[in-house]
Design a protein around this motif. Sequence first.
Motif, PDB file in Angstrom:
ATOM      1  N   TYR A 144       0.701  -1.265   0.210  1.00 24.25           N
ATOM      2  CA  TYR A 144       0.033   0.036  -0.011  1.00 24.25           C
ATOM      3  C   TYR A 144       1.460   1.333  -0.138  1.00 24.25           C
ATOM      4  N   TRP A 145       1.823   1.431   1.061  1.00 29.38           N
ATOM      5  CA  TRP A 145       2.954   2.537   0.687  1.00 29.38           C
ATOM      6  C   TRP A 145       3.652   2.441   0.179  1.00 29.38           C
ATOM      7  N   GLU A 146       4.404   1.877  -0.399  1.00 36.92           N
ATOM      8  CA  GLU A 146       5.598   1.199  -1.674  1.00 36.92           C
ATOM      9  C   GLU A 146       4.607   2.144  -3.464  1.00 36.92           C
TER      10      GLU A 146
ATOM     11  N   ARG B 193       2.227   4.078  -3.180  1.00 42.09           N
ATOM     12  CA  ARG B 193       1.523   5.500  -2.455  1.00 42.09           C
ATOM     13  C   ARG B 193       3.075   6.117  -3.043  1.00 42.09           C
ATOM     14  N   TYR B 194       3.666   5.723  -2.492  1.00 46.37           N
ATOM     15  CA  TYR B 194       5.268   6.200  -3.143  1.00 46.37           C
ATOM     16  C   TYR B 194       5.360   6.304  -5.084  1.00 46.37           C
ATOM     17  N   GLN B 195       5.242   5.142  -5.684  1.00 44.45           N
ATOM     18  CA  GLN B 195       5.981   4.935  -6.686  1.00 44.45           C
ATOM     19  C   GLN B 195       4.138   5.958  -7.469  1.00 44.45           C
TER      20      GLN B 195
ATOM     21  N   HIS C 164       0.508  12.937  -0.619  1.00 43.83           N
ATOM     22  CA  HIS C 164       0.386  14.617  -0.014  1.00 43.83           C
ATOM     23  C   HIS C 164       1.250  14.660   1.296  1.00 43.83           C
ATOM     24  N   TRP C 165       1.068  14.295   2.448  1.00 38.65           N
ATOM     25  CA  TRP C 165       1.724  14.351   3.799  1.00 38.65           C
ATOM     26  C   TRP C 165       2.927  15.080   3.846  1.00 38.65           C
ATOM     27  N   ASP C 166       3.527  15.137   2.125  1.00 37.00           N
ATOM     28  CA  ASP C 166       5.487  15.197   2.373  1.00 37.00           C
ATOM     29  C   ASP C 166       4.656  16.405   2.107  1.00 37.00           C
TER      30      ASP C 166
ATOM     31  N   PRO D  19      10.828   6.788  13.153  1.00 36.78           N
ATOM     32  CA  PRO D  19       9.854   5.498  12.790  1.00 36.78           C
ATOM     33  C   PRO D  19       9.231   6.102  11.029  1.00 36.78           C
ATOM     34  N   GLY D  20       8.721   5.293  10.334  1.00 38.92           N
ATOM     35  CA  GLY D  20       7.555   5.870   9.910  1.00 38.92           C
ATOM     36  C   GLY D  20       8.585   7.209   9.158  1.00 38.92           C
ATOM     37  N   CYS D  21       9.442   7.153   8.680  1.00 39.98           N
ATOM     38  CA  CYS D  21      10.569   8.292   8.621  1.00 39.98           C
ATOM     39  C   CYS D  21       9.780   8.889   7.023  1.00 39.98           C
ATOM     40  N   GLY D  22       8.987   8.250   6.211  1.00 42.42           N
ATOM     41  CA  GLY D  22       9.081   9.123   4.510  1.00 42.42           C
ATOM     42  C   GLY D  22       9.878   9.033   4.059  1.00 42.42           C
ATOM     43  N   THR D  23      10.641  10.407   3.393  1.00 37.12           N
ATOM     44  CA  THR D  23      11.832  10.799   2.533  1.00 37.12           C
ATOM     45  C   THR D  23      12.637  11.709   3.433  1.00 37.12           C
TER      46      THR D  23
ATOM     47  N   PHE E 183      13.418   4.733   9.677  1.00 37.12           N
ATOM     48  CA  PHE E 183      13.049   3.307   9.232  1.00 37.12           C
ATOM     49  C   PHE E 183      11.746   3.809   8.465  1.00 37.12           C
ATOM     50  N   ASP E 184      11.942   2.734   7.405  1.00 33.52           N
ATOM     51  CA  ASP E 184      10.276   3.240   6.916  1.00 33.52           C
ATOM     52  C   ASP E 184      10.112   1.492   6.349  1.00 33.52           C
ATOM     53  N   ILE E 185       8.499   2.045   5.673  1.00 33.80           N
ATOM     54  CA  ILE E 185       8.690   0.260   5.526  1.00 33.80           C
ATOM     55  C   ILE E 185       8.759   0.598   3.589  1.00 33.80           C
ATOM     56  N   ALA E 186       8.152   1.103   2.942  1.00 34.82           N
ATOM     57  CA  ALA E 186       8.343   1.886   2.030  1.00 34.82           C
ATOM     58  C   ALA E 186       9.788   1.569   1.222  1.00 34.82           C
ATOM     59  N   PRO E 187      10.309   0.913   0.624  1.00 40.56           N
ATOM     60  CA  PRO E 187      11.330   0.959  -0.059  1.00 40.56           C
ATOM     61  C   PRO E 187      11.565   2.448  -0.236  1.00 40.56           C
TER      62      PRO E 187
ATOM     63  N   LEU F 200      15.542  -0.131   5.485  1.00 36.87           N
ATOM     64  CA  LEU F 200      13.964  -0.642   5.300  1.00 36.87           C
ATOM     65  C   LEU F 200      13.776  -1.365   6.767  1.00 36.87           C
ATOM     66  N   ALA F 201      12.527  -1.026   7.898  1.00 40.49           N
ATOM     67  CA  ALA F 201      11.991  -1.495   8.133  1.00 40.49           C
ATOM     68  C   ALA F 201      10.404  -1.555   8.389  1.00 40.49           C
ATOM     69  N   ASP F 202      10.047  -2.489   9.349  1.00 37.32           N
ATOM     70  CA  ASP F 202       8.517  -2.741  10.187  1.00 37.32           C
ATOM     71  C   ASP F 202       8.945  -2.206  11.420  1.00 37.32           C
ATOM     72  N   PHE F 203       8.558  -1.092  11.811  1.00 36.34           N
ATOM     73  CA  PHE F 203       8.563  -1.031  13.328  1.00 36.34           C
ATOM     74  C   PHE F 203       8.246  -1.762  13.778  1.00 36.34           C
ATOM     75  N   LEU F 204       6.623  -1.840  13.712  1.00 36.61           N
ATOM     76  CA  LEU F 204       5.085  -2.322  14.247  1.00 36.61           C
ATOM     77  C   LEU F 204       5.666  -4.142  14.693  1.00 36.61           C
ATOM     78  N   HIS F 205       6.849  -4.784  13.676  1.00 33.53           N
ATOM     79  CA  HIS F 205       6.986  -5.950  13.999  1.00 33.53           C
ATOM     80  C   HIS F 205       8.523  -6.263  14.265  1.00 33.53           C
TER      81      HIS F 205
ATOM     82  N   GLU G 142       8.353  10.471  16.693  1.00 33.95           N
ATOM     83  CA  GLU G 142       6.659  10.257  16.064  1.00 33.95           C
ATOM     84  C   GLU G 142       5.905  11.641  15.256  1.00 33.95           C
ATOM     85  N   HIS G 143       5.571  11.205  14.196  1.00 34.23           N
ATOM     86  CA  HIS G 143       5.314  12.279  13.120  1.00 34.23           C
ATOM     87  C   HIS G 143       4.991  11.555  11.964  1.00 34.23           C
ATOM     88  N   THR G 144       2.939  11.588  11.958  1.00 34.53           N
ATOM     89  CA  THR G 144       2.933  10.627  11.302  1.00 34.53           C
ATOM     90  C   THR G 144       2.949   9.282  10.754  1.00 34.53           C
ATOM     91  N   LEU G 145       3.398   8.772  11.616  1.00 36.14           N
ATOM     92  CA  LEU G 145       3.238   7.002  11.645  1.00 36.14           C
ATOM     93  C   LEU G 145       1.683   6.841  12.257  1.00 36.14           C
ATOM     94  N   PHE G 146       1.747   7.174  13.522  1.00 38.89           N
ATOM     95  CA  PHE G 146       0.469   7.071  14.554  1.00 38.89           C
ATOM     96  C   PHE G 146      -0.836   6.770  13.895  1.00 38.89           C
TER      97      PHE G 146
HETATM   98  C1  LIG Z   1       1.531   9.173   6.329  1.00 46.56           C
HETATM   99  S1  LIG Z   1       3.226   8.624   5.856  1.00 46.56           S
HETATM  100  C2  LIG Z   1       4.066  10.228   7.268  1.00 46.56           C
HETATM  101  C3  LIG Z   1       5.724   9.676   6.454  1.00 46.56           C
HETATM  102  C4  LIG Z   1       6.983  11.429   6.984  1.00 46.56           C
HETATM  103  N1  LIG Z   1       6.584  11.378   8.651  1.00 46.56           N
HETATM  104  C5  LIG Z   1       6.484  12.251   6.951  1.00 46.56           C
HETATM  105  O1  LIG Z   1       5.730  13.220   7.789  1.00 46.56           O
HETATM  106  O2  LIG Z   1       5.995  13.122   5.701  1.00 46.56           O
HETATM  107  C6  LIG Z   1       3.378   7.245   6.841  1.00 46.56           C
HETATM  108  C7  LIG Z   1       4.768   6.548   6.480  1.00 46.56           C
HETATM  109  O3  LIG Z   1       4.725   5.480   7.772  1.00 46.56           O
HETATM  110  C8  LIG Z   1       5.307   4.464   6.807  1.00 46.56           C
HETATM  111  N2  LIG Z   1       5.577   3.332   7.271  1.00 46.56           N
HETATM  112  C9  LIG Z   1       3.775   2.378   7.426  1.00 46.56           C
HETATM  113  N3  LIG Z   1       3.964   1.515   8.815  1.00 46.56           N
HETATM  114  C10 LIG Z   1       5.223   1.456   8.813  1.00 46.56           C
HETATM  115  C11 LIG Z   1       5.555   0.670   9.539  1.00 46.56           C
HETATM  116  N4  LIG Z   1       5.135  -0.879  10.636  1.00 46.56           N
HETATM  117  N5  LIG Z   1       6.445   0.794   9.710  1.00 46.56           N
HETATM  118  C12 LIG Z   1       7.327   1.571   9.630  1.00 46.56           C
HETATM  119  N6  LIG Z   1       6.949   2.431   8.721  1.00 46.56           N
HETATM  120  C13 LIG Z   1       5.667   2.281   8.254  1.00 46.56           C
HETATM  121  C14 LIG Z   1       4.758   4.902   5.209  1.00 46.56           C
HETATM  122  O4  LIG Z   1       5.651   3.756   4.494  1.00 46.56           O
HETATM  123  C15 LIG Z   1       4.886   5.828   5.379  1.00 46.56           C
HETATM  124  O5  LIG Z   1       6.356   6.653   4.714  1.00 46.56           O
END
Ligand SMILES: C[S@@+](CC[C@H](N)C(=O)[O-])C[C@H]1O[C@@H](n2cnc3c(N)ncnc32)[C@H](O)[C@@H]1O
Length: 194
Positions: free
Chosen positions: A5-7, A9-11, A16-18, A44-48, A65-69, A90-95, A107-111
């Motif tokens: 799903y996230w990959e 959106r990047y591709q 629009h969050w960025d 975590p969920g660092c985006g760009t 760290f981010d789940i999307a390559p 590349l990492a899944d922060f939750l698992h 934390e910024h827009t991962l929760f």
């Molecule tokens: C709404 S975007 C926010 C990106 C960035 N924090 C920003 O504000 O520009 C959410 C990000 O979290 C990543 N993400 C979602 N689930 C994740 C997980 N379980 N572990 C790591 N990253 C995750 C997505 O790929 C995406 O880059």
Amino acid sequence: MSRDYWETRYQSGDMHWDKGAPSPGLVDFLAAHPDLPRGAVCVPGCGTGHDVREFARAGFDTFGFDIAPSAIQLATEKTKAAGLKAKFQLADFLHDEPPQKFDWIFEHTLFCAIKPQEREDYVRAALRWLKPDGQYLAVNYMIPDKDGPPFGTTREELERRFSPHFELVEELVPRSYPNRTGLELLLWWRRKVR
Ligand SMILES: C[S@@+](CC[C@H](N)C(=O)[O-])C[C@H]1O[C@@H](n2cnc3c(N)ncnc32)[C@H](O)[C@@H]1O
């Protein structure tokens, strides 16, 4: 939401969050606290990587760290172009298990990007990735939305989930990107000593 799903959106450029800049609340927080010990920061969920680069500029040893390559690739390229040093993985922060324990999580827009039913996993992950005396700094998105991402939260939910494990150090409504003004809450938590 899945990695695919996230990959996707990047591709497709649907990101629009960025806003092309770090969280204004983070910028002000670092300016207001110039004497914080410069430890290792996990975003975590660092985006760009805008927030990662802001911590790096302030002299922290910073990891994104981010789940999307594609997010990791963009973050790495932008950081190199900015002449800054930070590590991206590349990492899944939750698992996933953390590659090391951190002094800070930002934390910024991962929760708000994960499903609400995954929030217990999120809190467990924060405890797993932080050092025993670690600190959790969050710019929370306080919207009412139940259909997401983004999924909303409340002050009460954050208190209920985090206060069993963390002491609240500071709370304020931060400066925000124009379309989020008044919709964010900065909470600075220090892990409780067990
Ligand atoms: C709404 S975007 C926010 C990106 C960035 N924090 C920003 O504000 O520009 C959410 C990000 O979290 C990543 N993400 C979602 N689930 C994740 C997980 N379980 N572990 C790591 N990253 C995750 C997505 O790929 C995406 O880059």
